[in-house]
Write an enzyme that holds these catalytic residues in place. Structure first.
Site, PDB file in Angstrom:
ATOM      1  N   LYS A  28       0.842  -1.209   0.000  1.00  8.71           N
ATOM      2  CA  LYS A  28       0.000   0.000   0.000  1.00  8.71           C
ATOM      3  C   LYS A  28       0.874   1.255   0.000  1.00  8.71           C
ATOM      4  O   LYS A  28       2.077   1.179   0.251  1.00  8.71           O
ATOM      5  CB  LYS A  28      -0.909  -0.010   1.230  1.00  8.71           C
ATOM      6  CG  LYS A  28      -0.147   0.013   2.552  1.00  8.71           C
ATOM      7  CD  LYS A  28      -1.055  -0.214   3.747  1.00  8.71           C
ATOM      8  CE  LYS A  28      -0.255  -0.238   5.031  1.00  8.71           C
ATOM      9  NZ  LYS A  28      -1.085  -0.608   6.190  1.00  8.71           N
ATOM     10  N   HIS A  39      -6.137  -6.865  13.082  1.00  8.71           N
ATOM     11  CA  HIS A  39      -4.905  -6.067  12.982  1.00  8.71           C
ATOM     12  C   HIS A  39      -4.504  -5.589  14.380  1.00  8.71           C
ATOM     13  O   HIS A  39      -5.358  -5.158  15.154  1.00  8.71           O
ATOM     14  CB  HIS A  39      -5.160  -4.883  12.049  1.00  8.71           C
ATOM     15  CG  HIS A  39      -3.920  -4.186  11.557  1.00  8.71           C
ATOM     16  ND1 HIS A  39      -2.784  -4.850  11.131  1.00  8.71           N
ATOM     17  CD2 HIS A  39      -3.645  -2.869  11.412  1.00  8.71           C
ATOM     18  CE1 HIS A  39      -1.878  -3.957  10.753  1.00  8.71           C
ATOM     19  NE2 HIS A  39      -2.367  -2.756  10.911  1.00  8.71           N
ATOM     20  N   ARG A  73       1.250 -10.713   7.192  1.00 11.69           N
ATOM     21  CA  ARG A  73       1.097  -9.534   6.336  1.00 11.69           C
ATOM     22  C   ARG A  73       2.214  -8.514   6.596  1.00 11.69           C
ATOM     23  O   ARG A  73       1.967  -7.438   7.144  1.00 11.69           O
ATOM     24  CB  ARG A  73      -0.258  -8.850   6.604  1.00 11.69           C
ATOM     25  CG  ARG A  73      -1.486  -9.731   6.430  1.00 11.69           C
ATOM     26  CD  ARG A  73      -2.760  -8.894   6.441  1.00 11.69           C
ATOM     27  NE  ARG A  73      -2.872  -8.051   7.616  1.00 11.69           N
ATOM     28  CZ  ARG A  73      -3.555  -8.362   8.721  1.00 11.69           C
ATOM     29  NH1 ARG A  73      -4.216  -9.506   8.781  1.00 11.69           N
ATOM     30  NH2 ARG A  73      -3.580  -7.529   9.738  1.00 11.69           N
ATOM     31  N   CYS A  86      14.404  24.578   3.215  1.00  9.75           N
ATOM     32  CA  CYS A  86      13.508  25.339   2.338  1.00  9.75           C
ATOM     33  C   CYS A  86      12.641  24.369   1.542  1.00  9.75           C
ATOM     34  O   CYS A  86      12.752  23.157   1.691  1.00  9.75           O
ATOM     35  CB  CYS A  86      14.313  26.201   1.370  1.00  9.75           C
ATOM     36  SG  CYS A  86      15.594  27.205   2.140  1.00  9.75           S
ATOM     37  N   MET A  87      11.802  24.901   0.664  1.00  3.40           N
ATOM     38  CA  MET A  87      10.921  24.013  -0.097  1.00  3.40           C
ATOM     39  C   MET A  87      11.733  23.135  -1.054  1.00  3.40           C
ATOM     40  O   MET A  87      11.422  21.951  -1.229  1.00  3.40           O
ATOM     41  CB  MET A  87       9.896  24.838  -0.882  1.00  3.40           C
ATOM     42  CG  MET A  87       8.811  23.977  -1.511  1.00  3.40           C
ATOM     43  SD  MET A  87       7.666  24.905  -2.518  1.00  3.40           S
ATOM     44  CE  MET A  87       6.730  25.788  -1.289  1.00  3.40           C
ATOM     45  N   ASP A  88      12.779  23.699  -1.648  1.00  6.76           N
ATOM     46  CA  ASP A  88      13.486  22.985  -2.713  1.00  6.76           C
ATOM     47  C   ASP A  88      14.974  22.809  -2.456  1.00  6.76           C
ATOM     48  O   ASP A  88      15.655  22.151  -3.234  1.00  6.76           O
ATOM     49  CB  ASP A  88      13.331  23.758  -4.030  1.00  6.76           C
ATOM     50  CG  ASP A  88      11.917  24.247  -4.219  1.00  6.76           C
ATOM     51  OD1 ASP A  88      11.026  23.389  -4.333  1.00  6.76           O
ATOM     52  OD2 ASP A  88      11.699  25.474  -4.190  1.00  6.76           O
ATOM     53  N   TYR A 102      15.861  31.038   5.689  1.00  4.18           N
ATOM     54  CA  TYR A 102      14.673  31.749   6.158  1.00  4.18           C
ATOM     55  C   TYR A 102      14.656  31.821   7.679  1.00  4.18           C
ATOM     56  O   TYR A 102      14.903  30.829   8.354  1.00  4.18           O
ATOM     57  CB  TYR A 102      13.409  31.005   5.717  1.00  4.18           C
ATOM     58  CG  TYR A 102      13.153  31.040   4.233  1.00  4.18           C
ATOM     59  CD1 TYR A 102      12.897  32.226   3.577  1.00  4.18           C
ATOM     60  CD2 TYR A 102      13.159  29.858   3.501  1.00  4.18           C
ATOM     61  CE1 TYR A 102      12.647  32.242   2.208  1.00  4.18           C
ATOM     62  CE2 TYR A 102      12.906  29.866   2.136  1.00  4.18           C
ATOM     63  CZ  TYR A 102      12.651  31.064   1.497  1.00  4.18           C
ATOM     64  OH  TYR A 102      12.407  31.079   0.154  1.00  4.18           O
ATOM     65  N   ARG A 141     -10.515   0.596  14.452  1.00  2.00           N
ATOM     66  CA  ARG A 141     -10.518   1.310  13.168  1.00  2.00           C
ATOM     67  C   ARG A 141     -11.744   0.856  12.371  1.00  2.00           C
ATOM     68  O   ARG A 141     -12.779   1.489  12.452  1.00  2.00           O
ATOM     69  CB  ARG A 141      -9.201   1.030  12.442  1.00  2.00           C
ATOM     70  CG  ARG A 141      -8.946   1.923  11.266  1.00  2.00           C
ATOM     71  CD  ARG A 141      -7.504   1.923  10.846  1.00  2.00           C
ATOM     72  NE  ARG A 141      -7.013   0.632  10.359  1.00  2.00           N
ATOM     73  CZ  ARG A 141      -5.762   0.416   9.950  1.00  2.00           C
ATOM     74  NH1 ARG A 141      -4.875   1.384  10.001  1.00  2.00           N
ATOM     75  NH2 ARG A 141      -5.380  -0.757   9.517  1.00  2.00           N
TER      76      ARG A 141
HETATM   77  C1  LIG Z   1      -0.324  -1.651   6.799  1.00  2.00           C
HETATM   78  C2  LIG Z   1      -0.895  -2.928   7.188  1.00  2.00           C
HETATM   79  C3  LIG Z   1      -0.070  -4.057   7.393  1.00  2.00           C
HETATM   80  C4  LIG Z   1       1.435  -3.987   7.376  1.00  2.00           C
HETATM   81  O1  LIG Z   1       1.920  -3.300   8.505  1.00  2.00           O
HETATM   82  P1  LIG Z   1       3.495  -3.190   8.828  1.00  2.00           P
HETATM   83  O2  LIG Z   1       3.564  -2.620  10.187  1.00  2.00           O
HETATM   84  O3  LIG Z   1       4.059  -2.265   7.806  1.00  2.00           O
HETATM   85  O4  LIG Z   1       4.037  -4.557   8.692  1.00  2.00           O
HETATM   86  C5  LIG Z   1      -0.681  -5.260   7.658  1.00  2.00           C
HETATM   87  N1  LIG Z   1      -2.038  -5.356   7.740  1.00  2.00           N
HETATM   88  C6  LIG Z   1      -2.859  -4.286   7.568  1.00  2.00           C
HETATM   89  C7  LIG Z   1      -4.333  -4.460   7.677  1.00  2.00           C
HETATM   90  C8  LIG Z   1      -2.314  -3.047   7.299  1.00  2.00           C
HETATM   91  O5  LIG Z   1      -3.126  -1.980   7.146  1.00  2.00           O
END
Ligand SMILES: *Cc1c(COP(=O)(O)O)cnc(C)c1O
Length: 377
Positions: free
Chosen positions: A43, A170, A226, A317-319, A270, A141
């Protein structure tokens, strides 16, 4: 007539991504979790490293599944030619369900209503939906509360057009030294699985371990894990840095593009928050908060030039930003500047930046924006 611009004419600020580090980290995780499947989490543009490139590498390296947060990320992966199973973690919204079906994406069902909507859309289009049941065991969540499962189980049994591929949850605190709450969530997850089984519901994969749980809670492995962060070679906390021999995939680098000597008392940038105490040499580096680099590192951060650390002076700075090379230091235009990663024997780690900025390593990885070109090694 417009002529092509050669890479060496572009700004020398790039993110280098070492794809072989992903291969190595996936192998480490594989050895650590045994027979469990691995869902590689890609993601947020693969934690900043580039969605399609990283997903292709991880798929080729044998990741069993891919995980993303948004349906559009799943669609992007399909359009990039990825054929592995893909789970979208986020809650469904509006008319998205049809897109999941069109692109063969696994759907997160986080309430009885949503599951019902998935089932109806699947029925209307004459297709079967691939669904993972999301249980909230404490993160708060999305997901069905672990202690209010009965109406959800009714909905699952009524969903005739859904294949229940997974049940998942999670962790909220698996990265903390105190594992009490993580173990409580694990207990709630077991209770959930027992209850769903008692209602005659079956699935292929129970899964709940993120990176931190993979490192600290082997009992949380179940059928699939995961990992996100550790795939990219970054530990979820400094106390977890040596559990697996991970290799960081990301290097954020630039070059010295301007160099000057300033006199004692002269100010920089700045707000003029830095004034030289003595004559010194200042390098200017073409990267700034407009790239997602951290303005909060003004006067606090360091970069690597010629294998040593040098402080960022004055406001970022920005850049562009300025670095104090010191009165006796040398740096030349064109010298490499490393902002995240290794140079010779010195390293600026993601964990170090996360600690300085009082945030998670995840935020450090996802901060570099798309103005910075990704270069794959
Ligand atoms: C982001 C996420 C993960 C991975 O988390 P890490 O801490 O980067 O390993 C696993 N499961 C779900 C549902 C997530 O949103």
């Amino acid at each position: 007539m417009q002529t092509a611009i050669a890479p060496q004419e572009l700004r020398p600020t790039v993110m280098e991504v070492d794809l072989s580090a992903l291969t190595h980290n996936l192998q480490c995780i594989r050895a650590h979790v045994g027979a469990a499947k691995i869902m590689a989490v890609v993601k947020a543009n693969a934690y900043g490293h580039g969605l399609a490139e990283c997903a292709r590498q991880l798929a080729a390296d044998g990741a069993d599944y891919l995980g993303v947060a948004l349906v559009e990320e799943g669609i992007e992966l399909r359009r990039a030619g990825i054929t592995k199973s893909i789970l979208v973690f986020g809650g469904i919204w509006g008319g998205q369900i049809a897109h999941y079906l069109d692109y063969d994406l696994d759907i997160t069902a986080s309430s009885a209503d949503k599951l019902h909507a998935i089932d109806e859309t699947a029925a209307a289009s004459g297709r079967r939906a691939r669904v993972h049941l999301k249980i909230d065991t404490g993160l708060g969540r999305i997901g069905v509360q672990w202690d209010r499962l009965s109406p959800f189980a009714d909905a699952v049994l009524a969903a005739r057009n859904c294949d229940i591929i997974g049940v998942f949850s999670h962790f909220a605190t698996a990265d903390e030294a105190d594992q009490t709450f993580a173990r409580e969530q694990l207990r709630r997850f077991h209770e959930t699985l027992d209850y769903l089984r008692s209602r005659g519901i079956t699935w292929q994969y129970a899964h709940t371990a993120n990176s931190a749980a993979i490192l600290t809670l082997p009992e949380a492995t179940f059928d699939m894990v995961r990992p996100g962060l550790i795939l990219y070679g970054v530990a979820p906390g400094t106390h977890l840095q040596n559990v697996l021999p991970l290799r960081a995939a990301m290097t954020l680098k630039s070059k010295v593009v301007y160099f000057k000597v300033i006199h004692a008392g002269q100010g920089i940038s700045y707000g003029q928050h830095f004034h030289a105490e003595h004559d010194t040499r200042i390098a200017t580096v073409p990267v700034g908060y407009g790239d997602g680099y951290f303005r909060r590192l003004s006067g606090r951060g360091e970069v690597l030039i010629r294998g040593s650390r040098h402080p960022i002076v004055g406001n970022v700075c920005m850049d562009q930003m300025m670095v104090d090379i010191g009165p006796g230091g040398t740096a030349y235009n064109g010298d490499e500047v490393v902002l995240i990663g290794a140079q010779d024997k010195e390293t600026i780690t993601v964990a170090e930046l996360a600690e300085t900025l009082e945030t998670t390593p995840h935020e450090i990885l996802t901060s570099t924006n798309l103005r910075v070109p990704r270069v794959y090694l």
